[in-house]
Design a protein around this motif. Structure first.
Motif, PDB file in Angstrom:
ATOM      1  N   ALA A  41       0.825  -1.214   0.000  1.00 57.12           N
ATOM      2  CA  ALA A  41       0.000   0.000   0.000  1.00 57.12           C
ATOM      3  C   ALA A  41       0.858   1.262   0.000  1.00 57.12           C
ATOM      4  O   ALA A  41       0.432   2.305  -0.500  1.00 57.12           O
ATOM      5  N   LYS A  42       2.058   1.152   0.539  1.00 47.28           N
ATOM      6  CA  LYS A  42       2.924   2.328   0.630  1.00 47.28           C
ATOM      7  C   LYS A  42       3.892   2.455  -0.543  1.00 47.28           C
ATOM      8  O   LYS A  42       4.123   3.559  -1.046  1.00 47.28           O
ATOM      9  N   ILE A  43       4.455   1.328  -0.999  1.00 43.26           N
ATOM     10  CA  ILE A  43       5.482   1.436  -2.035  1.00 43.26           C
ATOM     11  C   ILE A  43       4.959   1.180  -3.446  1.00 43.26           C
ATOM     12  O   ILE A  43       5.668   1.479  -4.420  1.00 43.26           O
ATOM     13  N   ASP A  44       3.747   0.653  -3.585  1.00 43.07           N
ATOM     14  CA  ASP A  44       3.239   0.282  -4.910  1.00 43.07           C
ATOM     15  C   ASP A  44       1.961   0.990  -5.323  1.00 43.07           C
ATOM     16  O   ASP A  44       1.881   1.550  -6.411  1.00 43.07           O
ATOM     17  N   ILE A  45       0.949   0.930  -4.472  1.00 46.10           N
ATOM     18  CA  ILE A  45      -0.385   1.403  -4.874  1.00 46.10           C
ATOM     19  C   ILE A  45      -0.386   2.854  -5.361  1.00 46.10           C
ATOM     20  O   ILE A  45      -1.042   3.167  -6.356  1.00 46.10           O
ATOM     21  N   PRO A  46       0.365   3.774  -4.730  1.00 50.13           N
ATOM     22  CA  PRO A  46       0.321   5.157  -5.219  1.00 50.13           C
ATOM     23  C   PRO A  46       1.087   5.381  -6.529  1.00 50.13           C
ATOM     24  O   PRO A  46       1.066   6.489  -7.071  1.00 50.13           O
ATOM     25  N   PHE A  47       1.742   4.334  -7.061  1.00 51.82           N
ATOM     26  CA  PHE A  47       2.612   4.506  -8.216  1.00 51.82           C
ATOM     27  C   PHE A  47       2.153   3.617  -9.380  1.00 51.82           C
ATOM     28  O   PHE A  47       1.527   2.579  -9.177  1.00 51.82           O
ATOM     29  N   ASP A  48       2.497   4.026 -10.582  1.00 51.03           N
ATOM     30  CA  ASP A  48       2.060   3.291 -11.769  1.00 51.03           C
ATOM     31  C   ASP A  48       2.745   1.932 -11.879  1.00 51.03           C
ATOM     32  O   ASP A  48       2.074   0.914 -12.094  1.00 51.03           O
ATOM     33  N   GLN A  49       4.064   1.904 -11.772  1.00 50.23           N
ATOM     34  CA  GLN A  49       4.776   0.632 -11.900  1.00 50.23           C
ATOM     35  C   GLN A  49       4.761  -0.116 -10.572  1.00 50.23           C
ATOM     36  O   GLN A  49       5.108   0.429  -9.529  1.00 50.23           O
ATOM     37  N   LYS A  50       4.364  -1.382 -10.612  1.00 50.73           N
ATOM     38  CA  LYS A  50       4.306  -2.204  -9.410  1.00 50.73           C
ATOM     39  C   LYS A  50       5.611  -2.991  -9.270  1.00 50.73           C
ATOM     40  O   LYS A  50       6.132  -3.535 -10.255  1.00 50.73           O
ATOM     41  N   LEU A  51       6.115  -3.045  -8.048  1.00 49.05           N
ATOM     42  CA  LEU A  51       7.394  -3.709  -7.781  1.00 49.05           C
ATOM     43  C   LEU A  51       7.249  -4.952  -6.904  1.00 49.05           C
ATOM     44  O   LEU A  51       8.041  -5.888  -7.011  1.00 49.05           O
ATOM     45  N   LEU A  52       6.262  -4.959  -6.027  1.00 53.72           N
ATOM     46  CA  LEU A  52       6.082  -6.076  -5.086  1.00 53.72           C
ATOM     47  C   LEU A  52       4.998  -7.003  -5.625  1.00 53.72           C
ATOM     48  O   LEU A  52       3.827  -6.643  -5.695  1.00 53.72           O
ATOM     49  N   HIS A  53       5.414  -8.206  -6.023  1.00 52.48           N
ATOM     50  CA  HIS A  53       4.513  -9.127  -6.709  1.00 52.48           C
ATOM     51  C   HIS A  53       4.276 -10.392  -5.898  1.00 52.48           C
ATOM     52  O   HIS A  53       5.185 -10.897  -5.227  1.00 52.48           O
ATOM     53  N   THR A  54       3.058 -10.920  -5.982  1.00 58.33           N
ATOM     54  CA  THR A  54       2.706 -12.205  -5.386  1.00 58.33           C
ATOM     55  C   THR A  54       2.831 -13.290  -6.447  1.00 58.33           C
ATOM     56  O   THR A  54       2.310 -13.139  -7.553  1.00 58.33           O
ATOM     57  N   VAL A  55       3.543 -14.350  -6.107  1.00 60.26           N
ATOM     58  CA  VAL A  55       3.649 -15.499  -7.008  1.00 60.26           C
ATOM     59  C   VAL A  55       2.846 -16.620  -6.363  1.00 60.26           C
ATOM     60  O   VAL A  55       3.286 -17.198  -5.360  1.00 60.26           O
ATOM     61  N   ARG A  56       1.691 -16.906  -6.904  1.00 60.31           N
ATOM     62  CA  ARG A  56       0.736 -17.814  -6.275  1.00 60.31           C
ATOM     63  C   ARG A  56       1.363 -19.179  -5.989  1.00 60.31           C
ATOM     64  O   ARG A  56       1.984 -19.799  -6.840  1.00 60.31           O
ATOM     65  N   GLY A  57       1.201 -19.631  -4.746  1.00 61.77           N
ATOM     66  CA  GLY A  57       1.714 -20.931  -4.340  1.00 61.77           C
ATOM     67  C   GLY A  57       3.184 -20.955  -3.995  1.00 61.77           C
ATOM     68  O   GLY A  57       3.707 -21.989  -3.569  1.00 61.77           O
ATOM     69  N   MET A  58       3.876 -19.813  -4.168  1.00 64.55           N
ATOM     70  CA  MET A  58       5.323 -19.779  -3.922  1.00 64.55           C
ATOM     71  C   MET A  58       5.732 -18.699  -2.924  1.00 64.55           C
ATOM     72  O   MET A  58       6.526 -18.944  -2.031  1.00 64.55           O
ATOM     73  N   GLY A  59       5.194 -17.489  -3.087  1.00 58.91           N
ATOM     74  CA  GLY A  59       5.584 -16.430  -2.163  1.00 58.91           C
ATOM     75  C   GLY A  59       5.526 -15.062  -2.804  1.00 58.91           C
ATOM     76  O   GLY A  59       4.595 -14.757  -3.564  1.00 58.91           O
ATOM     77  N   TYR A  60       6.559 -14.257  -2.555  1.00 57.17           N
ATOM     78  CA  TYR A  60       6.581 -12.868  -3.005  1.00 57.17           C
ATOM     79  C   TYR A  60       7.943 -12.541  -3.597  1.00 57.17           C
ATOM     80  O   TYR A  60       8.963 -13.106  -3.211  1.00 57.17           O
TER      81      TYR A  60
END
Length: 230
Positions: free
Chosen positions: A198-217
């Protein structure tokens, strides 16, 4: 920063644990030399705070045993202002010494100095896309905008930034950021990731923190259209 405190004075141990946890550190405690030796050898720490006078095994014995297998930085604590004790500890492989009573801020500064020395090849600043992380001042910026993070949020961000592009499981994150024996079945990791995002990604266009389903982040810049779960 992952720290082991080996100190038989429980009030002091808990005081140090509380203060260091508030600084974003993950702290393990041992109240005797036998348990301290086991933890120090079996687990990896950034630094160990080791009292000289301990039940079971004294600090010198723990240090000598540790030095046969690891070079983890060690700060020794002693209630005796004895030159002989300090010389003995340094000869046995101690990296620093503090005499009780001591200032928590001084201990913190020495811990930080030792971990910086141990990470001499690591840059003081990390960059992922337009995200800049200053590991010394513990500040983060995106596109020049300061991001206000709690101590735990910064610790989580630093852990992921040091492993940019590497998928980290919830269990790995829990061990690196919280407690060695953290219960990964709880949702603390998910909640922390959500707050950080919410702090490092949502206010910005490019997303950096990604969820990889079944594996982690994973923390990494991705081109538009890259495959992956978010």
């Amino acid at each position: 920063m992952k720290i082991l405190i080996v100190e038989d004075e429980q009030k002091m141990s808990e005081y140090l644990c509380k203060g260091l946890t508030e600084q974003g550190c993950a702290v393990d405690l041992a109240f005797n030399g036998v348990d301290g030796q086991h933890l120090a050898i079996q687990h990896d720490y950034d630094v160990i705070v080791l009292d000289v006078m301990l039940p079971g095994l004294d600090g010198f014995s723990v240090l000598r045993s540790l030095r046969t297998v690891k070079q983890t930085p060690v700060i020794m604590l002693t209630a005796r202002d004895s030159v002989e004790d300090r010389i003995k500890g340094l000869h046995d492989g101690a990296d620093d010494y503090l005499i009780k009573p001591f200032s928590f801020l001084e201990l913190l500064a020495r811990l930080q100095a030792l971990t910086r020395r141990g990470r001499s090849q690591e840059p003081a600043q990390l960059r992922i896309g337009d995200l800049q992380i200053d590991l010394i001042s513990r500040k983060a910026f995106r596109g020049g905008t300061r991001i206000d993070l709690t101590a735990k949020e910064f610790a989580l961000l630093a852990v992921m930034a040091r492993r940019q592009g590497e998928i980290l499981s919830k269990t790995a994150i829990a061990e690196l950021v919280w407690d060695m024996n953290f219960d990964s079945n709880t949702n603390v990791v998910e909640v922390a990731i959500k707050r950080l995002r919410a702090k490092i990604d949502i206010p910005f266009d490019q997303k950096l923190l990604h969820t990889v389903r079944g594996m982690g982040y994973v923390l990494e810049p991705r081109a538009v259209g890259d495959a992956g779960d978010d």
